[in-house]
Design a protein around this motif. Structure first.
Motif: not given
Length: 541
Positions: A239, A250-252, A265, A267, A272-274
């Motif tokens: 993460t 938090t992003w994974r 990536y 971000i 959060l938007e990825s």
């Protein structure tokens, strides 16, 4: 430890030997020491260099082992005590011994050389310890084999990065927001392991889970964070926390992270938007110019499975090979683009399989047209964006070109006429020995407004938009000198009988029309000039 910067061109070594000009015949021949040039190899364009075109820094040091030819790196096989010998550079990419020399073997004997960066005088057991909490680069070279005085020639160390690199391009989602004070931390990563210099293999300590602070740079409205990781088949274990103004997002990643590759990536913070950028370390994969992903799109990266069919002269070792990538418009049911490398290794005589079928990666199947029996109008062919003849080294490889996502409604006379001539020309260009791999993006341009759309039905009576134009954007690099050159073609999807060479545009123009940035890994100063070309001469004749 100083940061390492590697040139993208091979540095040629001219072995030096002492010579007494007064008595050349009677002078006793002395041992000849080895010196080296260096290059960072981009395997199948998987890795984005740290700083394209830059040099090593002065006093950067590498370690080199010399072993008797075809013998493993182990005690008893070391040549002339040449074990972990330090070589340094003045910053020009040439490496010279820091103290002890390594000499050519005498007579018919030959040696193999193994090198690594950065130098560690305490290395033991022929294993290099890696601690990713320090985020220090690691490179490995084992290309110099069967080295002897009789063979002479260039001595260029080809370095590769065994680790995985992740690059995060970060922007605020809300206009006017600032990213000042942003910190980025990877959690749950494996942080310690070792690299076997003897076997050329990387191994992580599965018990060494920890945090990695990523280096962050950039402006208040655009940041970039990057870090190196051990490859993993379980990306869900990793993460990434973005902490900004007291909030943590938090992003994974979702991809399996393979060694020797870079993953990029986009971000957007503030909720959060990825979006994954399809591992844009591949030179040919476009980036959506507005950031993030294109509207109503789905992507797929098709890799080559069995590599036994490859020509033995093309060495891939244990590296993976991509087939092609696609960004698919799920609303209008045609590809935005299909991007792929062109190389003679993909070409053969397996022929057309006609194995029409759904793309197994893009789901649900309902977003794809059903085209077992072609379009409802005989005016249009199932036009391949990646041509069948571009992937006919084997039947299995050719089958992948018959996925429905690789099809667009294409005027039948244009498809079999000027477009087919252009496809043949692209195959000719990919075989020209003066250039490296040819990178190709083939795509669709729809009419300017939906009111101008024309639809054609598939076998389930569901419509796809007929493109107004089809295009190809091409890029390749000269082997001698390393200069890049590009060209693009935009052809009306109609029976105009206009030849491909009457439809040349610049890649720059095509970018403005499509909303995609082509070949985004080109350095900005290089891309600015290269993408302006709209002439066949001298590189595209």
């Amino acid at each position: 430890m100083k940061k390492l910067y590697l040139p993208l061109f091979s540095l040629i070594l001219l072995p030096l030997a002492s010579c007494d000009q007064e008595q050349p015949v009677l002078q006793k021949q002395e041992k000849t020491p080895l010196y080296f040039g260096s290059v960072l190899i981009q395997t199948e364009a998987d890795i984005t260099p740290r700083a394209t075109g830059a040099q090593w820094e002065a006093d950067d040091a590498i370690g080199i082992f010399a072993v008797n030819h075809q013998m493993p790196l182990e005690e008893g096989n070391i040549f002339d005590g040449s074990e972990n010998v330090a070589f340094t550079t003045q910053g020009d990419g040439f490496f010279y011994p820091k103290g002890k020399n390594i000499y050519y073997p005498e007579g018919d004997a030959s040696i193999d050389l193994i090198a690594y960066y950065p130098y560690d005088e305490s290395i033991s057991g022929y294993a290099y310890s890696i601690d990713l909490t320090k985020q220090t680069e690691f490179f490995y070279s084992n290309n110099l084999q069967d080295i002897s005085k009789a063979k002479g020639g260039a001595r260029t160390l080809e370095f590769r990065r065994p680790l995985t690199k992740i690059v995060l391009n970060i922007t605020p989602k809300k206009e006017g927001s600032t990213l000042d004070g942003l910190t980025v931390t990877a959690r749950g990563a494996l942080v310690r392991g070792s690299f076997s210099l003897a076997g050329g293999t990387l191994k992580a300590d599965e018990t060494s889970t920890g945090d990695i602070e990523l280096a962050v740079s950039g402006s208040s409205t655009q940041k970039q964070a990057s870090g190196m990781f051990f490859p993993t088949g379980q990306p869900e274990a990793l993460t990434v926390d973005f902490t900004l103004q007291g909030k943590t997002f938090t992003w994974r990643p979702k991809e399996i992270l393979q060694g020797g590759k870079a993953y990029r990536y986009t971000i957007e913070l503030d909720g959060l938007e990825s979006t994954a950028a399809l591992s844009t370390s591949y030179m040919e994969i476009p980036a959506y110019t507005s950031g993030g992903t294109a509207p109503h799109s789905a992507s797929a990266l098709h890799m080559v499975g069995d590599k036994d069919w490859l020509n033995p002269s093309y060495t891939v070792n244990n590296t993976s090979i991509r087939n092609y990538s696609i960004l698919y418009d799920t609303e209008n049911r045609v590809p935005y683009w299909v991007a792929y490398p062109m190389h003679s290794m993909y070409l053969g005589d397996a022929g057309r399989t006609e194995e029409w079928d759904y793309d197994p990666i893009i789901s649900p199947k309902s977003v794809q047209p059903t085209l077992y029996n072609g379009w409802s109008s005989m005016t249009y062919n199932r036009g391949h964006l990646l041509a069948s003849a571009d992937r006919n080294a084997t039947r299995v490889l050719n089958e992948t070109t018959f996925y429905f996502t690789n099809m667009a409604p294409q005027d039948k006379d244009m498809n079999s006429g000027p477009w087919a001539v252009l496809e043949n020309k692209v195959r000719e260009w990919c075989k020209q020995s003066a250039y490296d791999t040819l990178y190709v993006v083939t795509g669709c341009i729809l009419p300017e407004s939906s009111q101008q759309y024309t639809y054609v039905n598939d076998n389930n009576q569901k419509g796809s938009v007929v493109p107004k134009y089809l295009y190809k954007a091409l890029l390749r690099k000269q082997k001698n000198g390393g200069a890049y050159t590009s060209i693009a073609f935009r052809m009306e999807n109609a029976d105009t009988k206009s030849p491909y060479y009457s439809n040349i545009v610049s890649v720059e123009t095509l970018e403005q029309e499509t909303g995609f940035t082509f070949f985004p890994n080109l350095p900005a100063d290089v891309a600015k000039e290269v993408k302006k070309n709209a002439s066949q001469s001298p590189h595209w004749n």
